[in-house]
Design a protein around this motif. Structure first.
Motif, mmCIF file in Angstrom:
data_model
loop_
_atom_site.group_PDB
_atom_site.id
_atom_site.type_symbol
_atom_site.label_atom_id
_atom_site.label_comp_id
_atom_site.label_asym_id
_atom_site.label_seq_id
_atom_site.Cartn_x
_atom_site.Cartn_y
_atom_site.Cartn_z
ATOM 1 N N GLN A 1 0.850 -1.194 0.000
ATOM 2 C CA GLN A 1 0.000 0.000 0.000
ATOM 3 C C GLN A 1 0.879 1.235 0.000
ATOM 4 O OE1 GLN A 1 -2.300 -0.925 3.609
ATOM 5 N NE2 GLN A 1 -4.078 -1.231 2.284
ATOM 6 N N GLY A 2 0.424 2.296 -0.659
ATOM 7 C CA GLY A 2 1.220 3.524 -0.694
ATOM 8 C C GLY A 2 0.360 4.715 -1.008
ATOM 9 N N ALA A 3 0.924 5.903 -0.783
ATOM 10 C CA ALA A 3 0.253 7.173 -1.127
ATOM 11 C C ALA A 3 1.242 8.281 -0.817
ATOM 12 C CB ALA A 3 -1.023 7.365 -0.319
ATOM 13 N N ALA A 4 0.901 9.504 -1.242
ATOM 14 C CA ALA A 4 1.797 10.630 -0.977
ATOM 15 C C ALA A 4 1.603 11.194 0.419
ATOM 16 C CB ALA A 4 1.561 11.719 -2.010
ATOM 17 N N CYS A 5 0.633 10.653 1.154
ATOM 18 C CA CYS A 5 0.321 11.223 2.464
ATOM 19 C C CYS A 5 -0.347 10.155 3.323
ATOM 20 C CB CYS A 5 -0.645 12.386 2.293
ATOM 21 S SG CYS A 5 -2.083 11.922 1.319
ATOM 22 N N ALA A 6 -0.431 10.436 4.583
ATOM 23 C CA ALA A 6 -1.180 9.529 5.461
ATOM 24 C C ALA A 6 -2.668 9.791 5.243
ATOM 25 C CB ALA A 6 -0.814 9.816 6.911
ATOM 26 N N ILE A 7 -3.510 8.799 5.512
ATOM 27 C CA ILE A 7 -4.939 9.030 5.300
ATOM 28 C C ILE A 7 -5.532 9.784 6.509
ATOM 29 C CG2 ILE A 7 -5.330 7.145 3.699
ATOM 30 C CD1 ILE A 7 -6.460 5.507 5.948
ATOM 31 N N PRO A 8 -6.603 10.574 6.260
ATOM 32 C CA PRO A 8 -7.194 11.361 7.355
ATOM 33 C C PRO A 8 -7.651 10.461 8.502
ATOM 34 C CG PRO A 8 -8.163 11.957 5.236
ATOM 35 C CD PRO A 8 -7.324 10.752 4.992
ATOM 36 N N ASP A 9 -7.739 11.055 9.688
ATOM 37 C CA ASP A 9 -8.133 10.226 10.827
ATOM 38 C C ASP A 9 -9.641 10.217 11.049
ATOM 39 O OD1 ASP A 9 -8.299 12.775 11.637
ATOM 40 O OD2 ASP A 9 -6.655 12.673 13.110
#
Ligand code: NDP
Length: 487
Positions: free
Chosen positions: A366-374
């Motif tokens: 899994q990857g992305a340019a940012c952490a996912i919102p909480d």
């Protein structure tokens, strides 16, 4: 350093975007009812509509009672003689007005769709709303030409169409259903999905604004049982459904022997086949678009990636690098590539499938340019490698941002693996060789095949499936046939 061993971009401090929230304030009423015979009615049994980007209640919507569904069908029946008797050119003008007004209010529609559905504003602004308007324009053009489509034969509308639509493209699916029905002279009762009724109610406001005659389009809200009651109504002449294969099967059973016409646009497990001779970076973009567009809530999503074995490692490294640049987060932020999953229930479904994949032996990345919102319902773009043809995740529709990766050695093996599914909605092929594109495209069992592209839609181009993906076509002149009788 091997690109696979580098930490994700957000941990390397790259790609920090300043927030760019959509700032147009769009009032959302505290409660919505139904739209019957040209009037808004309050209705009963309201249930909350949740904003997927926050997980908080957005508004409430009523659930239609059987007598309200009856009233909607009766209103559509009463409106039919006058609507179908209008000169076709006049019907076309109404459709043009709907399209123009939709363009005028495009931004408001985009904001409401994003808040209600969770999809990024970039997509509602650039895809859902413009495409919905194009559908009305396109079928406006057909209204007065339809009678010349089959030389020497007259075409007649069927009567009242009951239409049930899903939550993944609420406005666009409403346009796909309503525009051809109206152009051909039918009247409509539409049931939006329980989680995404808001842009349909905005469409109802727009129908009032353009003076669409009362009863031509009626909208009843509610959950599955309301849809069940509508499609079983004996006052209908035609049913059109988009949604899951399971519900489609039930509707088929309900209508069997009734003489009512039916079209079903159901699920899919689209194969996206990349040959070694493809333009790989272009194919990476197509694969990303194929599975992460609309969080993967797309019936024709390219959810099975078939890679020629000789390029598999290289391609996956490029794909991971690209996924690490995707911004997952606030759907109202214009930087966002992947918004929120539509509901807590769908998020749980996607998570369950991913766990099942891992349990059956897949490797997860899994990857992305940012952490996912909480807060809200979010899921990282996910790759499952080391998957077998027989694994659940390779066979069932996950309907989320999860790409299953398989490999092949020959074109024949690619075709066999792509066709090894009960579905038959869409597929993609990537190669620099046109002859290979044609050969493979012709051998694939799918209603739609894209060559060196994916998820490309045009109102003039028919869309629909075979096998468990349903039957009938939407879009193009083919999209009109399910709404007419050739006399
Ligand atoms: P459904 O097929 O249940 O929903 C589609 C529409 O049908 C909704 O308006 C729904 O209402 C309505 N509906 C539900 N039950 C009935 C019934 N018995 N008779 C008539 N209408 C009915 O899809 P879900 O929203 O439950 O999603 C479940 C799965 O289906 C997803 O995970 C995905 O795999 C697949 N799906 C596929 C779509 C596609 O385009 N191929 C679209 C949506 C889902 P309500 O919203 O109230 O349930």
């Amino acid at each position: 350093m091997n690109p696979d061993e580098r930490p994700p971009l957000h941990l390397r401090g790259a790609l920090k975007f300043a927030p760019a929230p959509e700032s147009v304030p769009v009032p959302i009423a505290p409660r919505y009812g139904h739209f019957i015979d040209g009037r808004f009615v309050d209705g009963d049994d309201p249930f909350p509509v949740i904003e997927p980007g926050t997980g908080q209640p957005l508004t409430q919507v009523a659930s239609a009672r059987p007598d309200e569904i009856d009233a909607a069908v009766r209103a559509a029946r009463a409106a039919f003689p006058k609507w179908s008797g209008l000169p076709a050119l006049e019907r076309g003008k109404y459709l043009y007005r709907i399209a123009r007004r939709l363009q005028d209010r495009a931004r408001a529609f985009a904001v409401v769709e994003t808040r209600n559905n969770g999809k990024p504003i970039r997509e509602t602004r650039d895809v859902d709303v413009p495409l919905a308007a194009q559908h009305f324009f396109y079928y406006a053009g057909w209204a007065d030409k339809l009678n010349y489509a089959v030389p020497g034969r007259a075409l007649r509308p069927l009567g009242v169409a009951g239409q049930v639509i899903p939550w993944n493209f609420p406005l666009l699916m409403a346009a796909w259903k309503i525009a051809p029905a109206l152009a051909a002279g039918n009247t409509v009762v539409l049931k939006p999905a329980e989680t995404t009724p808001l842009t349909a109610m905005m469409l109802a406001e727009l129908f009032q604004e353009i003076d669409l005659p009362p009863g031509v389009v009626n909208i009843v809200n509610g959950a599955g049982p309301v849809g069940g009651h509508l499609v079983a109504h004996t006052g209908l002449d035609k049913v059109a459904f988009t949604g899951s294969t399971g519900v489609g099967r039930n509707i088929l059973r309900t209508l069997a022997g009734s003489g009512r016409k039916l079209t079903l646009e159901l699920g899919g497990k689209g194969a996206n086949i990349v040959f070694a001779d493809a333009a790989l970076d272009q194919a990476v973009e197509g694969v990303i678009n194929g599975i992460f567009f609309n969080q993967g809530h797309v019936c024709c999503a390219g959810s099975r990636l078939l890679l020629e074995e000789s390029i598999a490692d290289d391609f996956l490294a490029r794909l991971r690098r690209r996924i690490e640049t995707l911004v997952v987060g606030d759907p109202l932020d214009k930087n966002t590539d992947i918004g929120a999953i539509n509901s807590a229930r769908q998020l749980a479904t996607v998570q369950r499938y991913v766990q099942r994949g891992v349990d059956e032996g897949a490797e997860i990345w899994q990857g992305a340019a940012c952490a996912i919102p909480d807060r809200g319902y979010f899921h990282l773009p996910t790759l499952l490698t080391g998957v077998q043809q027989s694994d659940t995740v390779a066979r069932e529709e996950i309907f989320g941002p999860v790409l299953v990766v398989l490999t092949f050695r020959t074109p024949d093996e690619a075709v066999k693996k792509a066709n090894d599914t009960e579905y038959g909605l869409a597929a993609g092929v990537w190669s620099e060789k046109t002859s290979k594109l044609f050969d493979v495209a012709h051998a694939l069992n799918a209603g739609v095949v894209w060559a060196n592209g994916y998820n490309l839609f045009d109102p003039a181009s028919p869309f629909g499936g075979i096998r468990h993906s349903g039957f009938g076509r939407e879009g193009g002149v083919a999209g009109l046939w399910p709404y007419v009788e050739v006399a």
